[in-house]
Design a protein around this motif. Structure first.
Motif, mmCIF file in Angstrom:
data_model
loop_
_atom_site.group_PDB
_atom_site.id
_atom_site.type_symbol
_atom_site.label_atom_id
_atom_site.label_comp_id
_atom_site.label_asym_id
_atom_site.label_seq_id
_atom_site.Cartn_x
_atom_site.Cartn_y
_atom_site.Cartn_z
ATOM 1 N N VAL A 43 38.439 0.080 -3.233
ATOM 2 C CA VAL A 43 38.559 1.361 -3.935
ATOM 3 C C VAL A 43 39.987 1.660 -4.375
ATOM 4 N N ASP A 44 40.966 0.973 -3.779
ATOM 5 C CA ASP A 44 42.366 1.265 -4.112
ATOM 6 C C ASP A 44 42.960 0.327 -5.151
ATOM 7 N N PRO A 49 37.606 -1.968 -11.761
ATOM 8 C CA PRO A 49 37.038 -0.755 -12.378
ATOM 9 C C PRO A 49 36.099 -0.037 -11.410
ATOM 10 N N GLN A 50 35.910 1.263 -11.640
ATOM 11 C CA GLN A 50 35.109 2.058 -10.707
ATOM 12 C C GLN A 50 33.695 1.522 -10.546
ATOM 13 N N ARG A 99 31.179 4.637 3.422
ATOM 14 C CA ARG A 99 30.938 5.992 2.914
ATOM 15 C C ARG A 99 32.245 6.710 2.632
ATOM 16 N N GLY A 100 33.180 6.642 3.577
ATOM 17 C CA GLY A 100 34.446 7.338 3.405
ATOM 18 C C GLY A 100 35.246 6.803 2.234
ATOM 19 N N CYS A 101 35.354 5.476 2.134
ATOM 20 C CA CYS A 101 36.120 4.894 1.037
ATOM 21 C C CYS A 101 35.462 5.183 -0.316
ATOM 22 N N ALA A 102 34.130 5.235 -0.337
ATOM 23 C CA ALA A 102 33.432 5.550 -1.587
ATOM 24 C C ALA A 102 33.788 6.943 -2.091
ATOM 25 N N MET A 103 34.177 7.844 -1.201
ATOM 26 C CA MET A 103 34.553 9.188 -1.627
ATOM 27 C C MET A 103 35.786 9.159 -2.525
ATOM 28 N N ASP A 104 36.634 8.144 -2.373
ATOM 29 C CA ASP A 104 37.808 8.035 -3.243
ATOM 30 C C ASP A 104 37.428 7.680 -4.675
ATOM 31 N N LEU A 105 36.210 7.194 -4.866
ATOM 32 C CA LEU A 105 35.740 6.909 -6.223
ATOM 33 C C LEU A 105 35.155 8.144 -6.897
#
Length: 280
Positions: A43-44, A49-50, A99-105
């Protein structure tokens, strides 16, 4: 998987806790670190791409299912199979990390501390749950140990958020709860302009106090007889809390720079962690 830490791991505060473990636990922690690093990098990375990042996270959700069904296909998940069996690491924290890292998207703003805690549970507390299973414990009730992992995760991640305010702005991300900024008389617009002010200081003092509360609350959950086994966590905890206090002493100068502790200072804090865990 060898008992040596990956190169990136050697540069992190994680490494200080890593070197204190016996070989089997070092290998397990190294495997966990590799997984968490990979999910975070998905995600970083500016090169992914998203939509591709979402697709890769979907792969890893399915891969975690395969891992727990005894059919991992990726080298990183294959390296996790042994530690999961040996230390009985549950499936949920691996999925929580995703789940947590996906929130950054999707979410780059958090209105309240409750919303931010949901994010921190995913990206940080999940790691804590994996780690305490590797460290082990004998006397603390399981529920309280899971709360310890949650609150230490909150403390570590909020320390990171405070340290990385300026760096996160470069990525278009604001993790400071917007309600706290408004309560201090500050605003998102002033933050984006990197405007230092007494209002900003007030907002940051509130985050500092909240992080200190997380550290204290977590430590209060553990039976003192389990502290020696949790020494790696406490080494990281003492270093992160030392960094937090250094930032506060420096007047929260985080809009344009990133605070760091020197290696000698980290070693002093590691010694204090050892003394704390052994009752001195």
């Amino acid at each position: 998987m060898t008992s040596q830490a990956p190169r990136a791991e050697r540069k992190s505060n994680f490494f200080l806790g890593f070197i204190l473990l016996p070989r089997a636990k070092r290998e397990a922690l190294s495997a966990v670190y590799a997984y968490c690093r990979l999910i975070d990098d998905i995600v970083d990375s500016p090169d992914i791409p998203q939509e591709e990042a979402r697709s890769q996270l979907d792969f890893w959700r399915a891969e975690v299912d395969r891992l727990y069904a005894g059919r991992p296909t990726h080298p990183i998940s294959q390296a996790l199979a042994g530690p999961i069996a040996e230390f009985k690491i549950p499936k949920e924290p691996f999925l929580e990390m995703i789940r947590g890292c996906a929130m950054d998207l999707e979410d780059t703003r958090y209105e309240t501390i409750t919303e931010l805690e949901s994010y921190m549970r995913g990206v940080a507390s999940s790691v804590g749950v994996m780690c305490v299973h590797i460290f082990g414990w004998d006397y603390t009730a399981r529920e309280r140990m899971m709360e310890f992992a949650r609150d230490f995760g909150y403390a570590f991640q909020l320390t990171n958020i405070i340290r990385d305010v300026g760096a996160d702005l470069e990525l278009g991300r604001v993790y400071l709860p917007l309600a706290d900024l408004r309560e201090a008389g500050y605003s998102e617009e002033r933050l984006l302009a990197r405007e230092p002010s007494e209002a900003f200081q007030h907002a940051m003092r509130k985050q500092h106090a909240r992080a200190k509360e997380y550290y204290a609350r977590a430590r209060g959950l553990v039976d003192f007889r389990d502290r020696p086994r949790l020494l790696p966590a406490e080494v990281m905890g003492h270093v992160y809390e030392g960094l937090l206090d250094e930032i506060a002493r420096g007047g929260f100068s985080v809009l344009f720079q990133k605070a760091r502790l020197s290696s000698p200072r980290k070693l002093v804090l590691a010694l204090r962690a050892w003394l704390y865990c052994h009752g001195f």
